[in-house]
Design a protein around this motif. Structure first.
Motif, mmCIF file in Angstrom:
data_model
loop_
_atom_site.group_PDB
_atom_site.id
_atom_site.type_symbol
_atom_site.label_atom_id
_atom_site.label_comp_id
_atom_site.label_asym_id
_atom_site.label_seq_id
_atom_site.Cartn_x
_atom_site.Cartn_y
_atom_site.Cartn_z
ATOM 1 N N GLU A 1 61.466 32.211 73.898
ATOM 2 C CA GLU A 1 61.339 30.859 74.440
ATOM 3 C C GLU A 1 61.422 29.841 73.314
ATOM 4 O OE1 GLU A 1 61.059 29.998 77.644
ATOM 5 O OE2 GLU A 1 60.995 32.059 78.368
ATOM 6 N N THR A 2 62.069 28.720 73.590
ATOM 7 C CA THR A 2 62.218 27.643 72.609
ATOM 8 C C THR A 2 60.864 27.000 72.310
ATOM 9 O OG1 THR A 2 64.447 27.196 73.363
ATOM 10 C CG2 THR A 2 63.332 25.409 72.195
ATOM 11 N N ASN A 3 60.634 26.699 71.046
ATOM 12 C CA ASN A 3 59.436 25.986 70.635
ATOM 13 C C ASN A 3 59.689 24.494 70.861
ATOM 14 O OD1 ASN A 3 57.321 24.721 69.313
ATOM 15 N ND2 ASN A 3 57.256 26.233 67.674
ATOM 16 N N ARG A 4 59.318 23.987 72.027
ATOM 17 C CA ARG A 4 59.597 22.605 72.406
ATOM 18 C C ARG A 4 58.849 21.606 71.521
ATOM 19 N NH1 ARG A 4 62.421 22.634 76.998
ATOM 20 N NH2 ARG A 4 62.352 24.491 78.286
ATOM 21 N N ILE A 5 57.671 21.967 71.078
ATOM 22 C CA ILE A 5 56.905 21.066 70.209
ATOM 23 C C ILE A 5 57.629 20.886 68.883
ATOM 24 C CG2 ILE A 5 54.728 20.772 68.971
ATOM 25 C CD1 ILE A 5 53.394 22.347 71.287
ATOM 26 N N LYS A 6 58.110 21.976 68.297
ATOM 27 C CA LYS A 6 58.810 21.896 67.019
ATOM 28 C C LYS A 6 60.173 21.213 67.173
ATOM 29 C CE LYS A 6 58.552 25.210 63.822
ATOM 30 N NZ LYS A 6 58.791 26.502 63.146
ATOM 31 N N LEU A 7 60.869 21.482 68.254
ATOM 32 C CA LEU A 7 62.210 20.956 68.459
ATOM 33 C C LEU A 7 62.220 19.484 68.884
ATOM 34 C CD1 LEU A 7 65.209 21.729 68.427
ATOM 35 C CD2 LEU A 7 64.981 22.362 70.827
ATOM 36 N N GLY B 1 59.208 17.528 69.288
ATOM 37 C CA GLY B 1 58.075 16.766 68.781
ATOM 38 C C GLY B 1 57.032 16.411 69.815
ATOM 39 N N ASN B 2 57.212 16.862 71.041
ATOM 40 C CA ASN B 2 56.221 16.590 72.083
ATOM 41 C C ASN B 2 56.335 17.640 73.171
ATOM 42 O OD1 ASN B 2 58.543 15.965 73.447
ATOM 43 N ND2 ASN B 2 58.142 13.783 73.576
ATOM 44 N N GLY B 3 55.534 17.503 74.197
ATOM 45 C CA GLY B 3 55.580 18.453 75.302
ATOM 46 C C GLY B 3 54.700 19.658 75.052
ATOM 47 N N MET B 4 54.871 20.645 75.895
ATOM 48 C CA MET B 4 54.093 21.877 75.789
ATOM 49 C C MET B 4 55.041 23.066 75.782
ATOM 50 S SD MET B 4 50.869 21.229 78.318
ATOM 51 C CE MET B 4 50.322 22.890 78.046
ATOM 52 N N ASN B 5 54.636 24.108 75.109
ATOM 53 C CA ASN B 5 55.408 25.347 75.107
ATOM 54 C C ASN B 5 54.987 26.193 76.303
ATOM 55 O OD1 ASN B 5 56.874 24.847 72.741
ATOM 56 N ND2 ASN B 5 55.164 25.544 71.482
ATOM 57 N N ALA B 6 55.958 26.878 76.894
ATOM 58 C CA ALA B 6 55.669 27.746 78.026
ATOM 59 C C ALA B 6 54.852 28.965 77.594
ATOM 60 C CB ALA B 6 56.963 28.189 78.690
ATOM 61 N N HIS B 7 55.028 29.393 76.345
ATOM 62 C CA HIS B 7 54.309 30.549 75.806
ATOM 63 C C HIS B 7 53.753 30.206 74.432
ATOM 64 C CE1 HIS B 7 55.776 33.298 78.902
ATOM 65 N NE2 HIS B 7 56.930 32.663 78.792
ATOM 66 N N ARG B 8 52.688 30.884 74.063
ATOM 67 C CA ARG B 8 52.077 30.652 72.750
ATOM 68 C C ARG B 8 52.974 31.145 71.616
ATOM 69 N NH1 ARG B 8 46.387 33.100 70.437
ATOM 70 N NH2 ARG B 8 46.648 32.228 68.379
ATOM 71 N N TYR B 9 53.615 32.281 71.821
ATOM 72 C CA TYR B 9 54.423 32.893 70.768
ATOM 73 C C TYR B 9 55.901 32.639 71.057
ATOM 74 C CZ TYR B 9 49.963 35.198 70.129
ATOM 75 O OH TYR B 9 48.635 35.448 69.940
ATOM 76 N N THR B 10 56.446 31.586 70.485
ATOM 77 C CA THR B 10 57.837 31.219 70.729
ATOM 78 C C THR B 10 58.763 31.983 69.790
ATOM 79 O OG1 THR B 10 57.707 29.370 69.191
ATOM 80 C CG2 THR B 10 57.185 28.917 71.500
ATOM 81 N N LYS B 11 60.077 31.844 70.013
ATOM 82 C CA LYS B 11 61.060 32.615 69.239
ATOM 83 C C LYS B 11 61.059 32.278 67.752
ATOM 84 C CE LYS B 11 64.621 30.789 71.642
ATOM 85 N NZ LYS B 11 66.018 30.774 72.090
ATOM 86 N N ASP B 12 60.500 31.159 67.357
ATOM 87 C CA ASP B 12 60.374 30.821 65.932
ATOM 88 C C ASP B 12 59.322 31.676 65.238
ATOM 89 O OD1 ASP B 12 61.969 28.826 66.890
ATOM 90 O OD2 ASP B 12 60.753 27.175 66.165
ATOM 91 N N GLY B 13 58.524 32.369 66.016
ATOM 92 C CA GLY B 13 57.383 33.096 65.479
ATOM 93 C C GLY B 13 57.713 34.127 64.424
#
Length: 86
Positions: free
Chosen positions: A6-12, A14-26
């Motif tokens: 899943e995309t890290n929406r916060i990192k990409l 700068g706002n919003g919420m991530n659907a999962h705690r452990y995103t693909k950037d992990g």
């Protein structure tokens, strides 16, 4: 190392919420930035990464390495008893 694909929406964005705690950037964050909480320790997710530390190899020398998780070679479309019929 496990995480979700899943995309890290916060990192990409700068706002919003991530659907999962452990995103693909992990996996990258865990290896590059040593962020231990970036990957799941529950041994589950839709994306997995492996980290293997090689022994030091002297200049001009080789170190054999083979990867794989199966003890036997899996059958593919090009092997096995049906391949001669194609």
């Amino acid at each position: 190392m496990f995480c979700e694909n899943e995309t890290n929406r916060i990192k990409l964005f700068g706002n919003g919420m991530n659907a999962h705690r452990y995103t693909k950037d992990g996996i990258n964050d865990h290896i590059v930035h040593r962020a231990k909480d970036a990957v799941s320790n529950r041994h589950g997710g839709t994306k997995v990464g492996f980290r293997y530390r090689f022994a030091e190899v002297a200049p001009g020398r080789a170190s054999p390495y083979a990867s794989g998780s199966a003890r036997t070679r899996p059958r593919t479309a090009c092997s096995g008893p049906t391949s001669s019929r194609r």
